[in-house]
Enzyme design. Sequence first.
Site, short mmCIF file in Angstrom:
data_model
loop_
_atom_site.label_atom_id
_atom_site.label_comp_id
_atom_site.label_asym_id
_atom_site.label_seq_id
_atom_site.Cartn_x
_atom_site.Cartn_y
_atom_site.Cartn_z
N ARG A 206 0.82 -1.21 0.00
CA ARG A 206 0.00 0.00 0.00
C ARG A 206 0.86 1.26 0.00
NH1 ARG A 206 -2.12 -3.58 -1.30
NH2 ARG A 206 -3.91 -4.71 -0.46
N SER B 241 -11.25 0.65 3.27
CA SER B 241 -10.44 0.22 4.42
C SER B 241 -9.67 1.42 4.96
CB SER B 241 -9.48 -0.89 4.00
OG SER B 241 -10.18 -2.03 3.55
N GLU C 247 -4.81 4.32 6.02
CA GLU C 247 -4.57 4.26 4.58
C GLU C 247 -4.85 5.59 3.89
OE1 GLU C 247 -5.89 1.27 1.95
OE2 GLU C 247 -5.61 -0.38 3.36
#
Length: 348
Positions: free
Chosen positions: A175, A248, A344
């Site tokens: 990520r 998320s 995130e």
Amino acid sequence: MSTHSAIETAPNALTPVAQDLNPLNTLGLASRAEAFVSLDDVSQLPALTDLARHADSLLVLGGGSNLVLPERVPGLVAKVAFKGVRLLQDRSDAWLVEAAGGENWHGFVEQCVAQGWDGLENLALIPGTVGAAPVQNIGAYGVEFEERFHSLTAWDVPAGRFVEMGPSDCRFSYRDSAFKHDAPGRWIIVSVRFALPRPWRPVLGYPDLQRHERLAQGAPTARGVFDAVCEIRRAKLPDPAVTGNAGSFFKNPIVEADVRDSLAQQFPGLVSYAQPDGRYKLAAGWLIDQCGWKGQALGAAGVHDRQALVLVNRGGATAADIMALAQAIQASVQARYGVRLEPEPVVV
């Protein structure tokens, strides 16, 4: 990495305007840009560079699915809206497909499956744009963006030129990418190219896919995997059009093997996944759920009742509300498991 000179044709003018950003971020936060432009054609990029040189900051906006926006966004906001998808090469070992940075990611994946350019189906229904995918190095259900990535074309805003980037230039990790570490607003991702391997092989390692009835009967197809992933995600995750959310909210933390083993002894139900380097990825959603947060709320910000990894706007939430909830969750997980959760989304 290679570079090209700035566009030689006369650039289209860009006139910044004030813009309500509420419909342009999936959390549905009330936010307003003082100076906003939409990039619909690459000929506008030199004009963007000129504007950016006189602005205090530049925020590049894609689908708005990975952002926590304040009520007022200073500086310049540029929405990437380039469109177009094409097959560049039909090779024996791969389909080489290019998509413009402003294309909707899920729509692009669905178009690839419809055309028989298989390989992205596990990444169906991820919100956002094609241009945002390499920034976040998105991944789901056993497939990571970087595994299908070939190269991209980006506009270096301060330098006023095109740059071609391959995998090593992008420095992908979980990520993460080089784009997250460079100065904010430096890059506009114009187009992304994918190498989709042939012959196609389904990726069905995740238990949810192994258990899905659509895939358990006969030989699975890419369309079958695509449909199964969509069904699974819709059952677990809220639709941003109905309930504001940024997907998320936390990364799955990666820990050393001895940390994972110690936690597994203390908490026998610990959900973890072995990584190629010997470390373990812990399921952030499980950690949050075990701390009792699923379905809970702090004011207008809440935790989704079916997926603890998703924070939602219950109506009228601000960035401060969302971040207060996120920080409370981080503190709970840290206190119980000694693990730090990392958000995130980009917090502006």
